[in-house]
Design an enzyme around this catalytic site. Structure first.
Site, PDB file in Angstrom:
ATOM      1  N   CYS A   1      15.471   9.386  16.107  1.00  0.00           N
ATOM      2  CA  CYS A   1      15.455   7.958  16.760  1.00  0.00           C
ATOM      3  C   CYS A   1      16.194   7.135  15.843  1.00  0.00           C
ATOM      4  O   CYS A   1      17.007   7.375  15.265  1.00  0.00           O
ATOM      5  CB  CYS A   1      13.933   7.439  16.608  1.00  0.00           C
ATOM      6  SG  CYS A   1      13.028   7.181  15.183  1.00  0.00           S
TER       7      CYS A   1
ATOM      8  N   ARG B   1       9.080   7.065  16.002  1.00  0.00           N
ATOM      9  CA  ARG B   1       9.508   8.006  17.182  1.00  0.00           C
ATOM     10  C   ARG B   1       9.390   9.382  16.446  1.00  0.00           C
ATOM     11  O   ARG B   1       8.792  10.323  16.850  1.00  0.00           O
ATOM     12  CB  ARG B   1      10.259   7.650  18.410  1.00  0.00           C
ATOM     13  CG  ARG B   1       9.810   6.617  19.174  1.00  0.00           C
ATOM     14  CD  ARG B   1      10.839   6.042  20.086  1.00  0.00           C
ATOM     15  NE  ARG B   1      11.961   5.468  19.342  1.00  0.00           N
ATOM     16  CZ  ARG B   1      12.981   5.146  19.965  1.00  0.00           C
ATOM     17  NH1 ARG B   1      13.183   4.979  21.250  1.00  0.00           N
ATOM     18  NH2 ARG B   1      14.011   4.440  19.197  1.00  0.00           N
TER      19      ARG B   1
ATOM     20  N   ASP C   1      11.158   2.728  22.525  1.00  0.00           N
ATOM     21  CA  ASP C   1      10.896   2.324  21.148  1.00  0.00           C
ATOM     22  C   ASP C   1       9.716   1.380  20.995  1.00  0.00           C
ATOM     23  O   ASP C   1       9.716   0.345  21.566  1.00  0.00           O
ATOM     24  CB  ASP C   1      12.011   1.479  20.596  1.00  0.00           C
ATOM     25  CG  ASP C   1      11.984   1.674  18.916  1.00  0.00           C
ATOM     26  OD1 ASP C   1      10.996   1.598  18.335  1.00  0.00           O
ATOM     27  OD2 ASP C   1      13.059   1.108  18.450  1.00  0.00           O
TER      28      ASP C   1
END
Length: 166
Positions: free
Chosen positions: A12, A18, A127
């Site tokens: 990420c 994440r 996100d």
């Protein structure tokens, strides 16, 4: 038995939300399914959070659902890491683009949502860092939904490895 473990790297932006969440979900789901000979890691495409631990909100959601939260320090993915992995699984298209800039010949890069049959193709995992704590629950749900497909792909790679080394 494969000669080497299948290597999976989740990627990420900052490697604090994440991707470490996906790494921990993958570890536990693989363990729960007695899937061995696989290594999971996570990395960032940016240098913004180098050395940072998991975001406190991501940590809280992981802990609440019984996932491991220790032992994380954000790092940036390298060309070598991409080349040595069997699967490099990005959260968004921008991560795919950045990794292809590092390793243009890579054929092992995909989106996490590619492994979720119910996800919109190419949608990626948004996100949660910019939002409230609830976004981290949504992230965990998206990761958990895709993980059976990821682990199935790991099994396919293991089977192909066994066949080619036989």
């Amino acid at each position: 038995m494969p000669d080497a473990p299948v290597r999976v790297v989740f990627v990420c932006w900052g490697n604090i939300c994440r991707s470490p969440m996906a790494e921990r979900v993958a570890e536990r789901m693989a363990e729960d399914q007695d899937l061995t000979d696989v290594e999971f890691a996570s990395a960032a495409t940016s240098a913004e959070e180098l050395g940072a631990p998991i975001d406190r909100r991501a940590e809280a959601v992981l802990r609440e659902h019984g996932y491991r939260v220790d032992g994380h320090m954000a790092h940036r993915i390298t060309r070598e890491e991409i080349e040595n992995a069997d699967l490099v699984i990005a959260m968004e298209d921008i991560h795919v683009t950045r990794m292809m800039g590092l390793a243009p010949e890579a054929r092992n890069v995909s989106l996490l949502t590619d492994y979720d049959p119910d996800a919109e193709p190419g949608s990626g995992v948004p996100d949660p860092w910019y939002g409230n704590a609830e976004g981290f629950n949504d992230t965990l749900a998206a990761v958990e939904a895709a993980m059976p497909g990821v682990l199935e792909r790991v099994r396919e790679l293991q089977k192909n490895s066994e066949t080619s080394s036989a």
